[in-house]
Structure formats: structure tokens, C-alpha cells
Enzyme design. Sequence first.
Site, PDB file in Angstrom:
ATOM      1  N   TYR A  75      13.008  15.392  18.869  1.00  0.00           N
ATOM      2  CA  TYR A  75      13.262  15.301  17.435  1.00  0.00           C
ATOM      3  C   TYR A  75      14.715  15.700  17.214  1.00  0.00           C
ATOM      4  O   TYR A  75      15.095  16.847  17.444  1.00  0.00           O
ATOM      5  CB  TYR A  75      12.314  16.252  16.697  1.00  0.00           C
ATOM      6  N   PRO A 119       0.855  -1.193   0.000  1.00  0.00           N
ATOM      7  CA  PRO A 119       0.000   0.000   0.000  1.00  0.00           C
ATOM      8  C   PRO A 119       0.893   1.246   0.000  1.00  0.00           C
ATOM      9  O   PRO A 119       1.844   1.339   0.781  1.00  0.00           O
ATOM     10  CB  PRO A 119      -0.787  -0.114   1.302  1.00  0.00           C
ATOM     11  N   SER A 123       1.655  12.601  13.277  1.00  0.00           N
ATOM     12  CA  SER A 123       1.364  13.736  14.142  1.00  0.00           C
ATOM     13  C   SER A 123       1.736  15.011  13.392  1.00  0.00           C
ATOM     14  O   SER A 123       2.806  15.090  12.796  1.00  0.00           O
ATOM     15  CB  SER A 123       2.191  13.602  15.418  1.00  0.00           C
TER      16      SER A 123
END
Lengths: 533, 533
Positions: free
Chosen positions: B448, B116, B200
Amino acid sequence: MKRWNGWGNIQTENPPSAHTLEFLQQVLGPGTSQQSLSFEEACAKVPDSRLTESPLWDTRRETRVRYARGQSLPDLIATRTGLELHFPDGVAFPQSTEEVETLVQEALQNGWTLIPYGGGTSVAGHINPPMQEKPVLTVSLERMNRLLSVDTESHLARFQAGVRGVDLEAQLRAHGFTLGHFPQSFEYSTLGGWIVTRSSGQQSLRYGRIEQLFAGGLAVTPQGRWELPPLPASAAGMDLRQLLLGSEGRLGILTEATVRITPLPEQEVFHAAFLPDWQQAMQCVRELVQKRIPLSMLRLSTPRETEANLIMAGKPRAVQALKKLLSVKGIGDFRCMLLYGMTGTKPEVRHLKGQVQRVLQKHGGMDTGTLLGKGWQHNRFRAPYLRNHLWEHGHAIDTLETCTTWERLEDTRLGIEEALQNALRDENEKVFAFTHLSHLYPSGSSLYTTYAFRIDPDPEVTLQRWKKLKSAASRAIVQHGATISHQHGVGRDHAPYLPPEKGNIGMKLMHTVVDHLDPQRIFPEGVLLPEEV
Amino acid sequence: MKRWNGWGNIQTENPPSAHTLEFLQQVLGPGTSQQSLSFEEACAKVPDSRLTESPLWDTRRETRVRYARGQSLPDLIATRTGLELHFPDGVAFPQSTEEVETLVQEALQNGWTLIPYGGGTSVAGHINPPMQEKPVLTVSLERMNRLLSVDTESHLARFQAGVRGVDLEAQLRAHGFTLGHFPQSFEYSTLGGWIVTRSSGQQSLRYGRIEQLFAGGLAVTPQGRWELPPLPASAAGMDLRQLLLGSEGRLGILTEATVRITPLPEQEVFHAAFLPDWQQAMQCVRELVQKRIPLSMLRLSTPRETEANLIMAGKPRAVQALKKLLSVKGIGDFRCMLLYGMTGTKPEVRHLKGQVQRVLQKHGGMDTGTLLGKGWQHNRFRAPYLRNHLWEHGHAIDTLETCTTWERLEDTRLGIEEALQNALRDENEKVFAFTHLSHLYPSGSSLYTTYAFRIDPDPEVTLQRWKKLKSAASRAIVQHGATISHQHGVGRDHAPYLPPEKGNIGMKLMHTVVDHLDPQRIFPEGVLLPEEV
């Protein structure tokens, strides 16, 4: 001490006012006063236990009576009349995860059924012992009620899962925190019970549903310990907490849970406002919630519930004065009461008040201050006590609930109320039903419907009445595409109505998960998933 | 047109400033400029397709090159050098759920693997064709990009799942709404991709993660259609959406999704503030989020990231003036930049400003207004373009992310940065790593981390460097009990690190669910769940 045959503490009473009784007689016809089975009579009905004696569980008749039933209306019929009253073979009171593991091993080795038991407040049949050949051991977690740790930096607390709402809040309060989860069953229901049945508290608007509060935990499954880490968020695959949430004891016994906590608020107030009619009132609350105004509670009653509440308040002169005041503002017979809560710092609450006022005014509403809000606050956990008394006067009262999108909400409400009102037509018995919205979301709302009907001297007839009412309402819920439960869970009573909601694939997935963790079926069949025939 | 060997549109460039290049040379040593494989050279590497010809899929070499890889650093190495560059046997472009069903049936009957494919923006190897005997058909959902319905009363919209972020927002904007989901990949990533990888967005603080935005949908599984109703909330058993969320294509292909939408805001502004040091800065943002101040974004850079950003802005005189201004307020070399967003009505934004100011002042912070915020806004989806250019100058840049509780956050950050900085010690190669917090929760935050290192003329050496870095950082994440991904998903790259997070029971549950829905394994093994050996 907890009542064995009805809601709550034996020392607490909440008798109906004369006005309430009069009102019910008027809408339903006179009730016949009921005799109740005595505790001794109930004990005499308990058969011999099929369990061996052990210090790990209690097989005394008295104990088995006390853990026989939850708080649904059929549970009340059973404990008050003895109809379909079955008992577990014993009750265990483990104090640690290790002791729960021992019980699971015993059940696996001996082919017993274990019923995980929190506060016994289920209103959907979760904890009722099935009539079966296998012995049934109820596992009450009430001794596992300790606060294990608090992380005041991350606002997380870890509890043993058997802690009751009141004890959980008391322990957090000592650290300056609250969980903020206040279902009506708060006095007795437990953290573990809330989690496995996806409970929602009265102030979910501020604090979130238990799904948002449950960060992680530890469950004992027949395949071993299952630890879920309390991460703030994660994209690491499927969220497996969401299988435990709503597992209703079919996957294992939750023994510890980490929850997200909030510092105690500086201020909390509940106001009552009135809106001129139901359409305006629904638009008003929808606007409040879709504008993300951070209230801590919204509860909106239909005109019928508003009227019933005002009558049952038992203060006709004060109510008369209120109605007069409202009529000056153009709020007449179709008035709807809106209770709303504001929680936060004092400046925040002040700011919120202004925001609410503007929306109320737009919809022709009028705020009446904190008086009725204080009344609600005082009684917020007392309503279930009323049922004990009404039973004795010959009136049965029950509630049911669902949730759907705004677009479908009104059709669903009307469908449910109509189904209830017509369900006893064949007996010429009347049903009185009214509704409020108490958990509001930007995309829709819960519907909470209360209904009353007459008890028959023959308990079998009363139970049949309830079955007709419950199935009529449940079919209406399914027909409208709403959920079969917003906050009570599935249990045994809602299980037959789950397949249309979950679909074929969904039902098979749940069966697969249960099969995997509990292939021997030590947890009760028929709970959550309809019994395979 | 989309680049086949790097990020973004071929017409968009975001070249590094001379200062950026100089800075990287200074911290890492000079880079060697790189030749890149041409599109024709890549096409020449494509083997014959093992699929039969069909109007349902495209087996041309050009097409198979374009769908060969995602956007991870190994993907860039592969498409720039040809190293480990494998191709699907064909690419299908279904336009409806029925066409997806046909493809699933073909795969079942012929024993193919289906990949997919949403926007091809995976940075964790989700969409990379495995080297295997079974033919591989990539299923791109890009033609399924329609808005199917909008319910403006319930704030719900139903889309075909292949819709890209930009197209989704454009379609909603016409109705006065936004989804508010803006990951950095927004230009290309798709609604379906966001859902199955638990994405997110940059403004998750206001709008929520995709888990909160995804209300329900339709997926085609090897066992049939799986419909999930878009209920506002439910206590009816397990939440099965949470299995589809994060399923990463292992359970089926999501073809339609209903999402919760919000009216377009009246105002949105992004401010930059500076805090005197990292400890104060973390306390400041923790206070903002734990006080529930409804900001729409928070992004806090460490002193090292702050300095790197200021250098890379390429405006040394403006930066000098800013530093001077800050030093007057006692904010010196340990300064941390905080970007914050405010979204809502004008009075709401005004009220928010006051709330933020009070918290900033308490922590010695200084607001510098909207100038830097506008710069961030302008570049919010452009950062990935930089990597294309840096590659050509001989510098590789990559990012990784995690999430943990506040209590563990600083140890985890230091652990990750240290692991990265030491990972290439054996080669005497330097690594430059810096971090920000960009998704904040009352109980913790995401981390991050961006890291840069030198490309070697031998692509195999470059790939080995990345592997050393990735595994060192991933081991550090696992060691600290943080999640292996907060927003990028698991894919192939994170799968080996999933078991410590999910535990034995959790891993088995995920395998059980995959086994049940895809027993023949038509979806790619090794994605999400580590390959069974």
C-alpha cells in the site's frame, strides 16, 4: 498394479472381519456370493476402435478396459458384471502441455470427444465414455507428474497437474513441505482432478479445501492456453480460478498448477473422544469450530456409525472394556465418537489439547487418547478396499455427501437417512445407513453418509436398487436446500440435481462459459451440466 | 451530512499538524493554497436532466451534484475545480428488490445506463457518470440498509446490500456479533459495495477478505433474479459467487447478502513494535504469517513511512524519547514500525503475546506496548479526512495498492516507488512516496503506497500530474506481475491494466459473462472491462 475392476492396488487387501460380515448379514439379510467378470472377458467385449492408429494414443483393448470406468458403485457393477460397460476408443498419455494441445487440436479437427482423466477415482461418473457416434479419446495425465518449481520463500510449488497425491507429497517432503490435501482417494487421485472437481481433504480444517490451496495454473482450452497467475489475493475483478475449479473438464485440460504449501509439521496426533449423545456431540464440535480452535481434523460419528465402527473393528473384548469405561462417565448407548487431529509445533499441540479438553468437559465428553486415532490414521486410505471384498460376499456399499448450515443440518441428515432406508421398501430389501460430519465450518458442516444394501444375482436389479437409493437421497438433499456435493463433484450422477442449487441464472451462466470455451463440444456433454434434451 | 467535495462528514475535521505541513513543504516545496468551487457553483454547472419526472428518482440539481463523483484524486480535482465534472441525470433510492427490478426494467425499456451506487467511496472511478448520449440514472442503495435475519446457530446474517459498515456493525452488535470487515472507508462504504469490488478490511488476517465473508445473496440482473445459496462449502461445479464478487456492477445490482459473522471478541488490543531494518522486518512478518499465528492485524511500514508517521504524529519530544529507547536496543535510523492486533478471549490474547514476542526477539525487534496502537485505532477511519485539508494547502495525496508473492515483493515495491518518484521529473516536480504492508498472506502480501505531490494552480496540470503518476505506477505493477488491485477494485482507472493480468482467455470470459447477463449494456461500459474501441 491398479485394479481394473475395483479400488486400489492389486497387492493390497483389506478383507472384512468375521464380525463385519456377521453384522451386515444381521442388518441386511444374507448376501449371495458373486462371480466377477474376468479381465479377459472384459477385453473380449471391447469393440474396434474408431480412431486411426497414432503414436499419440493407445487403442489396445487391454488399455481401453483399464480406463473405462471410475470408482462409483455403478462403475463397480459395470466392471464386475459387464452391465453398461463402455470403453473409450483410445487412451492418450501426454507428457507436456504441448502434447495436450496437439490432442485438443486433433479432437477439434476430427470431431472427437476428449475425456480428461486424472487418477480415475471419480465416484460420480466424470470419466465414463458416453455411448455416442463420435469417437472418444481418454486423456490420462499420469505421465505429467513432475514438480516444476518450489518457491520456499512464498510457500508455493508448481506441479504438472497429473501428479498423484502420494507422489506430490513425496516430492514436497524432500523440500520440507506438505500440501496437506488428503482425500480418501489420496493414493490415486491427482492434483488436477482435485482442482477441477473442488476436492476436500481429510485435514481441510487446517489446510483448507483445494480452492484455498490452488493459487494459479495453466489450462489448455479449445480457444487456446489459459494462464492464471498465482497471486496471494486480488480485487481485480472476477476470480476466474473459480470457474476452472469445479469445471470438471468441460472448459479445458489443466496441465500445470501452483499450490500453496506449508512446512512439514513438528507433530501430528489424532485423538478419539466420546460424547454422551448426538445433540451434545454436535454442540461440542460446533463450539470447537466456531471458537476457531485450530485443529487439523474433526470427524464426528452418529451413534449408529459409532456402533457400526466399534463392531467392525473386530475386537469385541477391547470394545467391551471401552464401553464400560465410558459408562462410568455417563456415556452409554447413545455414545458418539469424535476423532480430532492436532498438528503443529509441540507447544502448539499441547496448548490445543487444553483447549479441546475444556470444550469436551463442558459437553460431558471423554477423551480416550491416541489409540483409536492411530487406528484411523492407519486405515485412512484403506476403507475403499473393503468394498471389493464385500461385493464378493453379496453386499454393496456406497457413500454420498452434502453440506449445509448448522441450522438445517439435523433435518437434512434425517431426511437423507430416511430416504435411503425407505428406498427399497417396495422390494422388501433393507438398507443400512449411517452418517458422520467430517468437514466442519463455522456456518455448517458436511454430512457423509454410508449405506449398504444387498446385491441381486441379476446385475440389472442391483443397478436399479442403486438408482432408487441415489435418487431418493439426492431428492432429499435438494429438498433441504443442501448442496448436491461437498467433495465428490457433479459428474454425470449429480448433474440432474444441480439446477435447483444454481438456479436459472446460474445454470445459464455455466452453459455460457462452456459454450464460449468449447463451442464444438469436444469435452463430454452430460458431465457437470445435465445433457440438453 | 456527507461532504459533496471530499471525504467524510462535514462535522469531522482532521487538520494536519504544523509539523506535517512543514514536512511536506520540505520534501515537495511550498504548496499554493487552493480555492474550491462552491456547492452553488457546482449546481449551476448541472445540465437539464434527460429523464422524465418520476417519483422513482430525483432529478434535482443538488442531488445530482452529491452523487456525481467518488473519492479518487481525480474526483477531488473535479469537485474542487469543476474540471471534468459530469453528473447523472437522476438518482434513484429504491427500498426493495422489487423497486430495483422496476428500475432495471425502465433502463432496459428506455435504453438508459444505471450506475449502482453504494457509499460513493470508490477510488477507481466506478460510479462516475460517463459523457454519453444515453441518459444516466444513479441507483443509490442507501435506503436498503436493514438487517433481515440472524441465524445465531450458523453464524450467518442477511442484510439488505446498501447497509453501511457502521450501521451493519451496530445492528450485529445488538445480537452479540461482528462481521469484522473494517476497510478505511468503513464509515460510508456498504456491504454490497464491498462484495462487488472484492474489498478487504484492516483485520482481514482474522476475519478474511469479503470473499470469505460473503456466503450468498440476491442480485437483480437484466435477465432476472439471481439467488446464490449461503452454503458453507460446495463441490457442485463452478463457484458463481466468485463472478458476482468483483463484478463491479456490470452483472446486476446486489440487493441482499448473507454474511458469515463472529461473536464479539472478549478482548482486542493493538500493539506497536519496531524492527531494526526493512529486511529483518519483512522476515519477521513473513514468519508470523507463515507460522499461522492467529493475529487479527499486521501492518508494517518501511523506514520512510515510519519516519513520516513519526513526524506527522506532531509530538517531537515523545518521538525523541522513543527513538532514544529504540537505539538502546540497536534499532536506529532504519527502524520499521509494525502494528499488530490481537483479538480473542483473554487467555488467547495472552498466549498470542508470547508467540509474537518470540518471533520479534529473533528478528531484533522491540515491542512498545499499546500506546501507538491506540493512536492507530483512534485514527483508523480518519486518515482520509486529512486529504481535504492538504488540498487547501496545495498538496495532493493519493494511495495505490497491489499484491504479489513474497519472492517478488521487494522488487515490486521498489519498482512502484521509483516509478512514482520519477514520474514528474520532466516538470521538475518532486514526489514523496512511501509504503506499508497491511494484508499479509503465507504466500505474499499487499503493498500500500501513499504518494504526495504539489497541486498546480491550473487544475488541468494537476490532473495531468496524477495521470502520469498513476500510469507510471500501474505500469510498474503490471511489469512485476503483481495484481492491479488488492482491495480497491478495477473501476475505470485500473481497467486498462487488467488484460495482462487476466490474459486473453480471461478477458474474453469476463466479456462473455457480461454479454450474457447484460446484452443491452444498461450497466456502465468502461468499468471493470476496458471500453471496446
